[in-house]
Motif scaffolding. Structure first.
Motif, PDB file in Angstrom:
ATOM      1  N   GLY A   1      -6.721   2.843   3.382  1.00 29.95           N
ATOM      2  CA  GLY A   1      -5.618   3.281   2.544  1.00 29.95           C
ATOM      3  C   GLY A   1      -5.816   2.814   1.117  1.00 29.95           C
TER       4      GLY A   1
ATOM      5  N   THR B   1      -1.918   0.178  12.749  1.00 34.57           N
ATOM      6  CA  THR B   1      -1.263  -0.268  11.524  1.00 34.57           C
ATOM      7  C   THR B   1       0.137  -0.823  11.805  1.00 34.57           C
ATOM      8  OG1 THR B   1      -0.371   1.937  11.070  1.00 34.57           O
ATOM      9  CG2 THR B   1      -2.517   1.384  10.089  1.00 34.57           C
TER      10      THR B   1
ATOM     11  N   VAL C   1      -4.794  -2.323   6.402  1.00 31.05           N
ATOM     12  CA  VAL C   1      -5.754  -1.276   6.036  1.00 31.05           C
ATOM     13  C   VAL C   1      -6.617  -1.727   4.864  1.00 31.05           C
ATOM     14  CG1 VAL C   1      -4.388   0.692   6.858  1.00 31.05           C
ATOM     15  CG2 VAL C   1      -4.067  -0.131   4.508  1.00 31.05           C
TER      16      VAL C   1
ATOM     17  N   SER D   1     -12.893   9.031   5.277  1.00 26.28           N
ATOM     18  CA  SER D   1     -11.507   8.813   5.709  1.00 26.28           C
ATOM     19  C   SER D   1     -11.519   8.300   7.140  1.00 26.28           C
ATOM     20  CB  SER D   1     -10.690  10.099   5.604  1.00 26.28           C
ATOM     21  OG  SER D   1     -11.210  11.102   6.455  1.00 26.28           O
TER      22      SER D   1
ATOM     23  N   PRO E   1       1.310   2.277   6.202  1.00 25.41           N
ATOM     24  CA  PRO E   1       0.395   2.736   5.152  1.00 25.41           C
ATOM     25  C   PRO E   1      -0.189   4.096   5.494  1.00 25.41           C
ATOM     26  CG  PRO E   1      -0.625   0.999   6.464  1.00 25.41           C
ATOM     27  CD  PRO E   1       0.813   1.067   6.888  1.00 25.41           C
ATOM     28  N   VAL E   2      -0.326   4.951   4.513  1.00 26.17           N
ATOM     29  CA  VAL E   2      -1.015   6.210   4.747  1.00 26.17           C
ATOM     30  C   VAL E   2      -2.488   5.903   5.006  1.00 26.17           C
ATOM     31  CG1 VAL E   2      -1.569   6.674   2.303  1.00 26.17           C
ATOM     32  CG2 VAL E   2      -1.323   8.572   3.921  1.00 26.17           C
ATOM     33  N   THR E   3      -3.073   6.622   5.950  1.00 17.53           N
ATOM     34  CA  THR E   3      -4.489   6.452   6.291  1.00 17.53           C
ATOM     35  C   THR E   3      -5.172   7.819   6.266  1.00 17.53           C
ATOM     36  OG1 THR E   3      -3.973   6.582   8.669  1.00 17.53           O
ATOM     37  CG2 THR E   3      -4.094   4.378   7.669  1.00 17.53           C
TER      38      THR E   3
ATOM     39  N   THR F   1       0.848  -1.179   0.000  1.00 17.24           N
ATOM     40  CA  THR F   1       0.000   0.000   0.000  1.00 17.24           C
ATOM     41  C   THR F   1       0.892   1.240   0.000  1.00 17.24           C
ATOM     42  OG1 THR F   1      -0.111  -0.165   2.419  1.00 17.24           O
ATOM     43  CG2 THR F   1      -1.971  -1.052   1.169  1.00 17.24           C
TER      44      THR F   1
ATOM     45  N   GLU G   1      -8.315  -1.231   1.291  1.00 17.66           N
ATOM     46  CA  GLU G   1      -7.721  -0.649   0.091  1.00 17.66           C
ATOM     47  C   GLU G   1      -8.819  -0.251  -0.904  1.00 17.66           C
ATOM     48  OE1 GLU G   1      -4.597  -3.155  -1.447  1.00 17.66           O
ATOM     49  OE2 GLU G   1      -3.913  -3.690   0.565  1.00 17.66           O
TER      50      GLU G   1
ATOM     51  N   TRP H   1      -4.056  12.672   7.394  1.00 18.49           N
ATOM     52  CA  TRP H   1      -2.956  11.739   7.133  1.00 18.49           C
ATOM     53  C   TRP H   1      -1.687  12.063   7.907  1.00 18.49           C
ATOM     54  CZ3 TRP H   1       1.815  13.027   5.144  1.00 18.49           C
ATOM     55  CH2 TRP H   1       1.934  14.307   4.575  1.00 18.49           C
TER      56      TRP H   1
END
Length: 273
Positions: free
Chosen positions: A268, A178, A198, A263, A105-107, A31, A200, A88
């Motif tokens: 992610g 995460t 996360v 969000s 991973p960016v969330t 991700t 996707e 984020w």
């Protein structure tokens, strides 16, 4: 494609299974990480949906105990808190940081945000069909990206919930939230964490019949569903909050959905081309 074991949720339309073919594609091994998204924002000045709204949903146990009751609760899913200033770069709110999580991973990225990143990177989101094909890694009816056993010789294969959801996580897999994107072994195609960690984002709208993928490919969804919206789109793979008692959706055929502007702490994406 689809649920072979009869363990899916009927409302998710995992059945009946379909046979299909698709053009070749490449998929990112992981991700998109916080560092990669940071590079995108620094290059473009992009502002995410969470920043525009001024808040995002944070899982309650990720917040300091004294902070949990200070934020609005999401009805029916009371483990979510609407945290002002969460996005984020501040994943648990204004006093949090990403400095030690750049390889996570960016969330707190909406589908709209993910589409913007993909355009910048010269890539796109995968369709559900592409995602499931990649997750199966050559198996035909496996439950998970690595086979059919959730835990192999007492070794956890993914980051999901252990304990009593949503109040106690024993962290047997090592994580409450995460994990870094290459924490667990990759599947047979070299892809990391296609289960858990996360959710996707996918390219196609939510809840369509699996048979639609027999006649429509990625170009169709990219052409018709690339604009910012708040319609519902599919998400795949499960997250660190999935548990057999609540959300048995870390299986390769499992489907889920969110509105495109949503969000959260566990949402992610990864890219294909």
């Amino acid at each position: 494609m689809g649920d072979a074991e009869g363990v899916g949720y009927p409302a998710d339309r995992e059945k009946p299974q379909v046979k299909l073919s698709m053009p070749a594609f490449e998929m990112d091994q992981t991700t998109v990480t916080i560092q990669q998204f940071k590079d995108f924002v620094e290059d473009t000045g992009y502002i995410t949906d969470a920043e525009k709204y001024g808040w995002s949903y944070v899982f309650h146990l990720l917040l300091p105990e004294e902070e949990r009751d200070k934020h609005p609760v999401l009805p029916r899913t009371t483990w979510w808190r609407a945290v002002e200033g969460a996005y984020w770069k501040k994943p648990e709110g204004l006093h949090s940081t990403i400095e030690d999580k750049l390889n996570h991973p960016v969330t707190h990225v909406s589908r709209n945000d993910a589409m913007a990143y993909c355009k910048w990177a010269g890539k796109r989101l995968p369709t559900e069909a592409e995602w499931e094909y990649a997750a199966r890694s050559g198996y035909e009816n496996n439950l998970y990206p690595w086979g059919n056993e959730l835990v192999i010789e007492r070794e956890h294969q993914c980051n999901i919930w252990q304990g009593k959801f949503p109040v106690e996580n024993t962290k047997e897999d090592g994580y409450l939230g995460t994990a870094p994107v290459k924490t667990f072994k990759p599947n047979g195609y070299g892809l990391y964490q296609m289960a858990g960690n996360v959710w996707e984002w996918c390219l196609n709208p939510a809840s369509i019949s699996l048979s639609e993928f027999q006649s429509k490919e990625a170009d169709y969804y990219l052409t018709n569903y690339s604009k910012d919206s708040d319609d519902e789109f599919d998400t795949r793979g499960g997250s660190f909050l999935c548990h057999s008692s609540y959300c048995n959706r870390y299986r390769v055929s499992a489907r889920h959905k969110s509105s495109a502007a949503s969000s959260t702490s566990n949402l992610g994406f990864r890219c294909v081309k």
